[in-house]
Design a protein around this motif. Structure first.
Motif, PDB file in Angstrom:
ATOM      1  N   CYS A  37       0.825  -1.206   0.000  1.00  0.00           N
ATOM      2  CA  CYS A  37       0.000   0.000   0.000  1.00  0.00           C
ATOM      3  C   CYS A  37       0.863   1.261   0.000  1.00  0.00           C
ATOM      4  O   CYS A  37       0.551   2.233  -0.699  1.00  0.00           O
ATOM      5  CB  CYS A  37      -0.950   0.000   1.193  1.00  0.00           C
ATOM      6  SG  CYS A  37      -2.308  -1.168   0.995  1.00  0.00           S
ATOM      7  N   LEU A  38       1.934   1.239   0.771  1.00  0.00           N
ATOM      8  CA  LEU A  38       2.847   2.385   0.770  1.00  0.00           C
ATOM      9  C   LEU A  38       3.451   2.610  -0.615  1.00  0.00           C
ATOM     10  O   LEU A  38       3.476   3.731  -1.120  1.00  0.00           O
ATOM     11  CB  LEU A  38       3.958   2.180   1.804  1.00  0.00           C
ATOM     12  CG  LEU A  38       3.557   2.245   3.274  1.00  0.00           C
ATOM     13  CD1 LEU A  38       4.747   1.892   4.156  1.00  0.00           C
ATOM     14  CD2 LEU A  38       2.999   3.610   3.638  1.00  0.00           C
ATOM     15  N   VAL A  39       3.924   1.540  -1.241  1.00  0.00           N
ATOM     16  CA  VAL A  39       4.583   1.652  -2.548  1.00  0.00           C
ATOM     17  C   VAL A  39       3.586   2.058  -3.631  1.00  0.00           C
ATOM     18  O   VAL A  39       3.847   2.969  -4.428  1.00  0.00           O
ATOM     19  CB  VAL A  39       5.288   0.323  -2.914  1.00  0.00           C
ATOM     20  CG1 VAL A  39       5.760   0.329  -4.358  1.00  0.00           C
ATOM     21  CG2 VAL A  39       6.442   0.067  -1.963  1.00  0.00           C
ATOM     22  N   ILE A  40       2.443   1.406  -3.689  1.00  0.00           N
ATOM     23  CA  ILE A  40       1.475   1.681  -4.751  1.00  0.00           C
ATOM     24  C   ILE A  40       0.875   3.077  -4.598  1.00  0.00           C
ATOM     25  O   ILE A  40       0.681   3.785  -5.591  1.00  0.00           O
ATOM     26  CB  ILE A  40       0.389   0.587  -4.781  1.00  0.00           C
ATOM     27  CG1 ILE A  40       1.026  -0.730  -5.232  1.00  0.00           C
ATOM     28  CG2 ILE A  40      -0.761   0.968  -5.693  1.00  0.00           C
ATOM     29  CD1 ILE A  40       0.150  -1.949  -5.048  1.00  0.00           C
ATOM     30  N   THR A  41       0.604   3.490  -3.367  1.00  0.00           N
ATOM     31  CA  THR A  41       0.101   4.849  -3.151  1.00  0.00           C
ATOM     32  C   THR A  41       1.135   5.870  -3.593  1.00  0.00           C
ATOM     33  O   THR A  41       0.792   6.862  -4.250  1.00  0.00           O
ATOM     34  CB  THR A  41      -0.282   5.059  -1.672  1.00  0.00           C
ATOM     35  OG1 THR A  41      -1.277   4.097  -1.314  1.00  0.00           O
ATOM     36  CG2 THR A  41      -0.813   6.448  -1.417  1.00  0.00           C
ATOM     37  N   ALA A  42       2.392   5.639  -3.273  1.00  0.00           N
ATOM     38  CA  ALA A  42       3.454   6.561  -3.695  1.00  0.00           C
ATOM     39  C   ALA A  42       3.585   6.577  -5.215  1.00  0.00           C
ATOM     40  O   ALA A  42       3.752   7.644  -5.816  1.00  0.00           O
ATOM     41  CB  ALA A  42       4.787   6.166  -3.059  1.00  0.00           C
ATOM     42  N   ALA A  43       3.477   5.419  -5.853  1.00  0.00           N
ATOM     43  CA  ALA A  43       3.604   5.355  -7.307  1.00  0.00           C
ATOM     44  C   ALA A  43       2.434   6.060  -8.005  1.00  0.00           C
ATOM     45  O   ALA A  43       2.622   6.718  -9.026  1.00  0.00           O
ATOM     46  CB  ALA A  43       3.681   3.899  -7.758  1.00  0.00           C
ATOM     47  N   ASN A  44       1.232   5.917  -7.443  1.00  0.00           N
ATOM     48  CA  ASN A  44       0.055   6.508  -8.077  1.00  0.00           C
ATOM     49  C   ASN A  44      -0.122   7.993  -7.780  1.00  0.00           C
ATOM     50  O   ASN A  44      -0.515   8.758  -8.665  1.00  0.00           O
ATOM     51  CB  ASN A  44      -1.218   5.773  -7.642  1.00  0.00           C
ATOM     52  CG  ASN A  44      -1.333   4.419  -8.293  1.00  0.00           C
ATOM     53  OD1 ASN A  44      -0.798   4.186  -9.362  1.00  0.00           O
ATOM     54  ND2 ASN A  44      -2.035   3.512  -7.633  1.00  0.00           N
ATOM     55  N   SER A  45       0.143   8.390  -6.550  1.00  0.00           N
ATOM     56  CA  SER A  45      -0.170   9.761  -6.132  1.00  0.00           C
ATOM     57  C   SER A  45       1.040  10.570  -5.717  1.00  0.00           C
ATOM     58  O   SER A  45       0.927  11.762  -5.475  1.00  0.00           O
ATOM     59  CB  SER A  45      -1.144   9.731  -4.947  1.00  0.00           C
ATOM     60  OG  SER A  45      -2.274   8.953  -5.247  1.00  0.00           O
ATOM     61  N   GLY A  46       2.168   9.917  -5.562  1.00  0.00           N
ATOM     62  CA  GLY A  46       3.346  10.603  -5.061  1.00  0.00           C
ATOM     63  C   GLY A  46       3.301  10.699  -3.544  1.00  0.00           C
ATOM     64  O   GLY A  46       2.296  10.393  -2.912  1.00  0.00           O
TER      65      GLY A  46
END
Length: 90
Positions: A37-46
Motif C-alpha cells: 500500500c505504501l509503494v502503490i500509493t506513492a507510485a500513483n499519487s506521489g
C-alpha cells in the motif's frame, strides 16, 4: 501469586501450535499489504500531503483481502516449494 501459578501462566502464553498457519498468514498479509500500500500509493499519487491517509485507506481494504489470499495460497506455495527443492541433502 505463587511460583507455580506464575510458571503456568508464562508457559501457557501464546496460541496453540495448530494455529501456526493462521498466525503466519496474519503476519505475512499484514506486513506485505502495508508495504505494498505504501509503494502503490506513492507510485500513483506521489509522496505529499495526505500520503499516509491515502495509504491507510488502501491498507484497510487490502489487509483482509491479503489475509484470505495467504490462507488460500499458502498450501499451494508449500507444495510448489516441496516440488522445487531437492529431497536428498548430501
Amino acid at each position: 501469586m505463587s511460583r507455580n501459578v506464575f510458571r503456568r501462566v508464562v508457559e501457557r502464553r501464546g496460541l496453540p501450535h495448530r494455529l501456526t498457519p493462521v498466525v503466519f498468514a496474519f503476519y505475512m498479509s499484514a506486513i506485505m499489504a502495508f508495504l505494498m500500500c505504501l509503494v502503490i500509493t506513492a507510485a500513483n499519487s506521489g509522496i505529499g500531503p495526505g500520503y499516509i491517509d491515502s495509504a491507510w485507506r488502501a491498507y484497510k481494504l487490502a489487509m483482509p483481502v491479503a489475509f484470505v489470499c495467504v490462507l488460500i495460497v499458502r498450501p499451494v506455495v508449500v507444495r510448489l516449494v516441496t516440488l522445487t527443492i531437492e529431497r536428498n541433502q548430501e
